[in-house]
Design a protein around this motif. Structure first.
Motif, PDB file in Angstrom:
ATOM      1  N   LYS A  19      20.367  13.826  25.619  1.00 45.72           N
ATOM      2  CA  LYS A  19      18.981  14.124  26.142  1.00 45.72           C
ATOM      3  C   LYS A  19      18.962  16.269  26.245  1.00 45.72           C
ATOM      4  O   LYS A  19      18.584  16.434  26.417  1.00 45.72           O
ATOM      5  N   LYS A  20      20.240  16.436  26.225  1.00 44.60           N
ATOM      6  CA  LYS A  20      20.539  17.317  26.795  1.00 44.60           C
ATOM      7  C   LYS A  20      20.957  18.530  25.320  1.00 44.60           C
ATOM      8  O   LYS A  20      22.534  19.144  25.633  1.00 44.60           O
ATOM      9  N   GLU A  33      24.277  12.223  15.345  1.00 40.26           N
ATOM     10  CA  GLU A  33      23.491  11.135  15.963  1.00 40.26           C
ATOM     11  C   GLU A  33      22.214  11.882  15.610  1.00 40.26           C
ATOM     12  O   GLU A  33      21.770  13.392  15.363  1.00 40.26           O
ATOM     13  N   TYR A  34      21.115  11.522  15.591  1.00 41.08           N
ATOM     14  CA  TYR A  34      19.741  11.591  15.032  1.00 41.08           C
ATOM     15  C   TYR A  34      19.122  12.982  15.961  1.00 41.08           C
ATOM     16  O   TYR A  34      18.170  13.230  15.407  1.00 41.08           O
ATOM     17  N   ASN A  35      19.405  12.956  16.810  1.00 41.90           N
ATOM     18  CA  ASN A  35      18.741  13.897  18.089  1.00 41.90           C
ATOM     19  C   ASN A  35      19.937  15.342  18.173  1.00 41.90           C
ATOM     20  O   ASN A  35      19.822  16.286  18.610  1.00 41.90           O
ATOM     21  N   CYS A  36      20.899  15.143  17.199  1.00 43.87           N
ATOM     22  CA  CYS A  36      21.470  15.912  17.408  1.00 43.87           C
ATOM     23  C   CYS A  36      22.533  16.804  15.400  1.00 43.87           C
ATOM     24  O   CYS A  36      22.245  16.915  14.744  1.00 43.87           O
ATOM     25  N   ASP A  37      22.809  18.661  16.115  1.00 45.06           N
ATOM     26  CA  ASP A  37      23.253  18.823  15.300  1.00 45.06           C
ATOM     27  C   ASP A  37      24.545  18.247  15.380  1.00 45.06           C
ATOM     28  O   ASP A  37      25.143  17.523  15.527  1.00 45.06           O
ATOM     29  N   LYS A  83      28.890   4.315  30.592  1.00 48.86           N
ATOM     30  CA  LYS A  83      29.491   2.804  31.235  1.00 48.86           C
ATOM     31  C   LYS A  83      28.232   2.524  31.076  1.00 48.86           C
ATOM     32  O   LYS A  83      28.298   0.843  31.291  1.00 48.86           O
ATOM     33  N   ARG A  84      27.148   2.701  31.433  1.00 48.84           N
ATOM     34  CA  ARG A  84      25.769   2.045  31.305  1.00 48.84           C
ATOM     35  C   ARG A  84      24.721   2.396  29.987  1.00 48.84           C
ATOM     36  O   ARG A  84      24.370   1.327  30.066  1.00 48.84           O
ATOM     37  N   ARG A  85      25.830   2.727  28.867  1.00 49.42           N
ATOM     38  CA  ARG A  85      24.837   2.304  27.537  1.00 49.42           C
ATOM     39  C   ARG A  85      25.789   1.346  27.551  1.00 49.42           C
ATOM     40  O   ARG A  85      26.755   0.963  27.358  1.00 49.42           O
ATOM     41  N   THR A  86      24.633   0.428  26.341  1.00 52.06           N
ATOM     42  CA  THR A  86      25.245   0.066  25.449  1.00 52.06           C
ATOM     43  C   THR A  86      26.169   0.135  24.930  1.00 52.06           C
ATOM     44  O   THR A  86      26.091   1.438  24.287  1.00 52.06           O
ATOM     45  N   ARG A  87      26.949  -0.740  23.631  1.00 53.80           N
ATOM     46  CA  ARG A  87      27.357  -0.278  22.631  1.00 53.80           C
ATOM     47  C   ARG A  87      26.743   0.348  22.018  1.00 53.80           C
ATOM     48  O   ARG A  87      27.513   1.191  20.736  1.00 53.80           O
ATOM     49  N   GLN A  88      24.994  -0.029  20.948  1.00 53.32           N
ATOM     50  CA  GLN A  88      25.023   0.187  19.960  1.00 53.32           C
ATOM     51  C   GLN A  88      23.703   2.194  20.579  1.00 53.32           C
ATOM     52  O   GLN A  88      23.848   3.105  19.606  1.00 53.32           O
ATOM     53  N   GLU A  89      24.291   2.133  21.938  1.00 54.60           N
ATOM     54  CA  GLU A  89      24.066   3.206  22.116  1.00 54.60           C
ATOM     55  C   GLU A  89      24.307   4.699  22.378  1.00 54.60           C
ATOM     56  O   GLU A  89      24.044   5.740  22.274  1.00 54.60           O
ATOM     57  N   ASN A  90      26.320   4.226  21.913  1.00 53.26           N
ATOM     58  CA  ASN A  90      27.046   5.230  22.090  1.00 53.26           C
ATOM     59  C   ASN A  90      26.580   5.776  20.743  1.00 53.26           C
ATOM     60  O   ASN A  90      26.947   5.268  19.576  1.00 53.26           O
ATOM     61  N   MET A  91      27.192   7.165  20.943  1.00 56.75           N
ATOM     62  CA  MET A  91      27.423   8.102  19.235  1.00 56.75           C
ATOM     63  C   MET A  91      28.475   8.077  18.710  1.00 56.75           C
ATOM     64  O   MET A  91      29.296   8.434  19.303  1.00 56.75           O
ATOM     65  N   GLY A  92      28.273   7.625  17.435  1.00 54.65           N
ATOM     66  CA  GLY A  92      29.627   7.770  16.797  1.00 54.65           C
ATOM     67  C   GLY A  92      29.677   9.232  16.301  1.00 54.65           C
ATOM     68  O   GLY A  92      29.232  10.276  16.863  1.00 54.65           O
ATOM     69  N   LYS A  93      30.880   9.112  15.913  1.00 62.36           N
ATOM     70  CA  LYS A  93      32.074  10.536  15.783  1.00 62.36           C
ATOM     71  C   LYS A  93      30.902  11.669  14.477  1.00 62.36           C
ATOM     72  O   LYS A  93      31.643  12.488  14.112  1.00 62.36           O
ATOM     73  N   PHE A  94      30.369  11.273  13.368  1.00 67.02           N
ATOM     74  CA  PHE A  94      29.828  11.668  12.593  1.00 67.02           C
ATOM     75  C   PHE A  94      28.562  12.130  13.157  1.00 67.02           C
ATOM     76  O   PHE A  94      27.251  12.048  12.217  1.00 67.02           O
ATOM     77  N   PRO A 148      21.410  16.065  10.761  1.00 69.78           N
ATOM     78  CA  PRO A 148      20.096  15.173  11.015  1.00 69.78           C
ATOM     79  C   PRO A 148      19.291  15.597  11.844  1.00 69.78           C
ATOM     80  O   PRO A 148      18.090  14.562  11.881  1.00 69.78           O
ATOM     81  N   LYS A 149      19.614  17.022  12.258  1.00 72.43           N
ATOM     82  CA  LYS A 149      18.684  17.010  13.778  1.00 72.43           C
ATOM     83  C   LYS A 149      17.336  17.790  13.394  1.00 72.43           C
ATOM     84  O   LYS A 149      18.143  18.478  12.285  1.00 72.43           O
ATOM     85  N   ARG A 150      16.075  17.472  13.346  1.00 71.83           N
ATOM     86  CA  ARG A 150      14.796  18.759  13.334  1.00 71.83           C
ATOM     87  C   ARG A 150      14.016  18.714  14.429  1.00 71.83           C
ATOM     88  O   ARG A 150      14.221  17.392  14.652  1.00 71.83           O
ATOM     89  N   ASN A 151      14.151  19.704  15.025  1.00 67.34           N
ATOM     90  CA  ASN A 151      13.435  19.378  16.727  1.00 67.34           C
ATOM     91  C   ASN A 151      12.443  19.831  16.796  1.00 67.34           C
ATOM     92  O   ASN A 151      12.251  19.189  17.143  1.00 67.34           O
ATOM     93  N   HIS A 152      11.815  19.676  16.083  1.00 65.77           N
ATOM     94  CA  HIS A 152      10.262  19.312  16.034  1.00 65.77           C
ATOM     95  C   HIS A 152       8.701  18.250  15.276  1.00 65.77           C
ATOM     96  O   HIS A 152       8.482  17.239  15.976  1.00 65.77           O
ATOM     97  N   MET A 153      10.062  17.644  14.034  1.00 59.73           N
ATOM     98  CA  MET A 153       9.464  16.674  13.113  1.00 59.73           C
ATOM     99  C   MET A 153       9.650  14.860  12.918  1.00 59.73           C
ATOM    100  O   MET A 153       9.625  15.217  11.918  1.00 59.73           O
ATOM    101  N   GLY A 154      11.050  15.402  13.593  1.00 58.88           N
ATOM    102  CA  GLY A 154      11.850  14.172  13.612  1.00 58.88           C
ATOM    103  C   GLY A 154      13.197  14.022  12.794  1.00 58.88           C
ATOM    104  O   GLY A 154      13.038  15.416  11.963  1.00 58.88           O
TER     105      GLY A 154
END
Length: 473
Positions: free
Chosen positions: A47-48, A80-84, A67-78, A313-319
Motif C-alpha cells: 500500500k506504500k 506483486e501486482y501492486n509493485c514494480d 505476522k497478521r497476514r495470511t500466507r496467501q497475502e505475503n509477497m513473493g520474491k518475484f 506487473p504494476k500499472r498505476n491507474h488502470m490495473g
C-alpha cells in the motif's frame, strides 16, 4: 538424360531459393518498462509502493503487520501486482531470453523506463545511474553477441551523456552524438535495406516552440528523407506511443506522459509522408498489449504500431498485468514482420510454486487468425471487435485477455460496450480529435444496432407467442 539434368537443375534452384529465404529470416526481442525497484522486499507494504523502510521502527511495524497476514497475502520474491519489478523477476526474464539465443536473434529493442516509478523522484543521480548500469550489464551478459538499442523513457535518468557512455558498447559513434545532445539516434545497417530510427518521446510532451523538440523533428524528417531517397526501409522505435491510452475511459486528456496535441499531429504527419518506407513502429509505456493503425487523410490504413506489455506487473491507474516479453520474426533485409510470439509469467502462480516458468501466451497470426501483418489486415481485425450489437466479438474477447497479459479483471471491472468502443477507437484513430469523434460516432451506431436487434428479438418472440397461442386455441 537431358530431362534428368533439367530436373536436377530445377531442384538445385528451388533448394537454393528456399535456403536464401530461410537465411533472411531473423528474430529480435522487444523488452519494455522494466521499472526495476531495488527497494522491494517481501516484508514491505504494497500500500506504500512496496518500498522497504530504512528506519528500525518502521521495519518493526511492518514485521508486526506481516505476522497478521495470511500466507496467501505475503509477497513473493518475484513481486506483486501492486509493485514494480524485483531483481529476481528481471533476472528470470534475462535467463529465459538467453536460453533462446539459438533463435537467430539479431538485436534487442529496449523501449524505455528502466527504473521504478519512484526512482527518478526519490533517488540520487548516482544511485539512478548505478541501477541503470546493473540493467545494462545484465543485458550485456544476456546478449553478448547482439546489439541492444535503448529508447529513453520518462522513468529513465535524464543524464544523457552518462547514459551515452554507458551504452557506447551498443551505439556507434555517430549515434552517440545525437543521443547525447537530444536522446535520439539512427542505426544504419550496412548492406541491408532495413534501418532503425530511435526517437526520444520525452520531447513530445513539450510545447510546440521547444527548441529541443523541434530539432528532433527536423532531424527525423532529414533522415527519413534520406532513407526514402535510397530506397531503404525503417523501423521507428520509441517509448511513449502516439494517440490515446485504450484503457483510459472518457473524453479527457491523458495525464500520464502522452504526446501533446501538436506533437501527436506532427507524428501522424511524418508517418503519412513516409509510410512507404516505415515497415514497423514499436513502443511500450502503456504496460498493455495492444496495437495502433495510422490512416491517411482519406481514411485508408497506411501504417501500424505494436505496443508491447511491460516486464513490471504494476500499472498505476488502470490495473495490473502479468510480466511480458516479445520475440518478433522478421525479414532481416527488408524488415517485414512475419509474426511475433508473446511470452508471459503468471505472477500469481509463480510465487505459489517453487519452479519459475515463462510460457508462450500466443503467436499473433494464429491467435487472431490472420495470414499477414500489414495495415489492412490489422484494420480488418480491429473492425471485427465491434461487429456484434453488444460489441463483444470473440476476437475482442481474445484481444482483451491479451491486453492485460492474462490478468483477468474483477467481475465489477468487466469490459462493457463503452470499454469496447474505447479500445476500438484508440486502436484505429490516433489523432485525438478523431478519437473523440470515433467514440461518439460508434456509440450512436451501436445504439442504433442494439435497438434494431432488440426490436427484432421482440418481433421474433411476438411471432412465436402468436403461433403458440393460435395452436393452443
Amino acid at each position: 538424360m537431358y530431362l534428368w539434368s533439367l530436373y536436377c537443375l530445377g531442384l538445385v534452384l528451388v533448394v537454393g531459393a528456399r535456403r536464401d529465404e530461410y537465411d533472411r529470416i531473423g528474430y529480435f526481442w522487444q523488452i519494455t518498462d522494466i521499472h526495476y525497484d531495488p527497494h522491494f522486499t517481501s516484508h514491505s507494504d504494497y500500500k506504500k509502493g512496496c518500498w522497504r523502510h530504512e528506519n528500525g521502527a518502521a521495519n518493526s511495524a511492518i514485521r508486526e503487520n506481516n505476522k497478521r497476514r495470511t500466507r496467501q497475502e505475503n509477497m513473493g520474491k518475484f513481486g506483486e501486482y501492486n509493485c514494480d519489478s524485483t531483481w529476481e523477476l528481471i533476472e528470470s526474464a534475462a535467463k529465459f531470453m538467453k536460453k533462446r539465443l539459438n533463435d537467430n536473434v539479431e538485436f534487442v529493442l529496449w523501449t524505455g523506463d528502466g527504473l521504478s516509478h519512484f526512482a527518478t523522484r526519490h533517488l540520487s543521480e548516482n544511485h539512478q545511474l548505478e541501477l541503470v548500469q546493473a540493467l545494462t550489464d545484465l543485458l550485456g551478459k544476456t546478449f553478448p553477441a547482439q546489439f541492444v538499442f535503448p529508447a529513453l523513457g520518462h522513468d529513465d535518468p535524464p543524464f544523457r551523456k552518462h547514459l551515452g557512455r554507458m551504452w557506447s558498447r551498443w551505439l556507434p559513434t555517430d549515434s552517440m552524438k545525437t543521443f547525447e545532445t537530444g536522446g535520439y539516434y539512427i542505426i544504419e545497417r550496412k548492406q541491408l535495406k532495413l534501418q532503425i530510427v530511435v526517437i526520444n518521446t520525452n520531447l513530445m510532451k513539450r510545447n510546440e516552440i521547444d527548441e529541443e523538440a523541434n530539432k528532433q523533428w527536423k532531424w527525423l524528417e532529414k533522415v527519413l528523407h534520406k532513407f526514402q531517397k535510397n530506397g531503404e526501409t525503417v523501423y521507428l522505435v520509441g517509448h511513449v506511443p502516439p494517440g490515446w491510452d485504450e484503457r483510459q475511459k472518457g473524453l479527457f486528456q491523458s495525464a500520464h506522459g502522452a504526446f501533446t496535441d501538436y506533437h501527436n499531429k506532427k507524428y501522424l504527419e511524418v508517418v503519412r509522408n513516409y509510410s512507404d518506407i516505415i515497415v514497423g513502429q514499436f513502443f511500450g509505456h502503456l504496460h498493455s498489449d495492444t496495437f495502433r493503425i495510422m490512416m491517411d487523410n482519406k481514411g485508408k490504413a497506411i501504417s501500424w504500431a505494436m505496443i508491447a506489455p511491460s516486464i513490471t506487473p504494476k500499472r498505476n491507474h488502470m490495473g495490473p498485468n502479468n510480466p511480458g516479453l516479445r520475440l518478433y520474426k522478421f525479414n532481416k533485409d527488408t524488415g517485414q514482420i512475419f509474426d511475433y510470439t508473446q511470452f508471459y509469467l503468471d505472477l500469481s502462480q509463480t510465487n505459489a510454486k517453487p519452479r519459475l516458468e515463462w510460457l508462450v501466451e500466443y503467436n499473433f497470426t494464429s491467435y487472431y487468425g490472420i495470414n499477414d501483418i500489414n495495415p489492412d489486415t490489422l484494420y480488418s481485425l480491429a473492425k471485427k471487435f465491434v461487429v456484434k450489437p453488444d460489441g463483444k466479438h470473440d476476437l475482442f474477447q481474445r484481444y482483451h485477455k491479451a491486453n492485460t497479459v492474462k490478468v483477468l479483471p474483477h467481475p465489477r471491472d468487466q469490459c462493457d460496450i463503452s470499454c469496447v468502443l474505447n479500445h476500438y477507437c484508440a486502436i484505429t484513430q490516433v489523432d485525438y480529435a478523431e478519437f473523440e469523434d470515433c467514440l461518439i460516432r460508434t456509440a450512436m451506431i451501436q445504439s442504433t444496432a442494439s435497438r434494431k436487434y432488440s426490436n427484432f428479438i421482440n418481433f421474433y418472440f411476438g411471432i412465436i407467442f402468436f403461433i403458440i397461442s393460435t395452436t393452443v386455441m
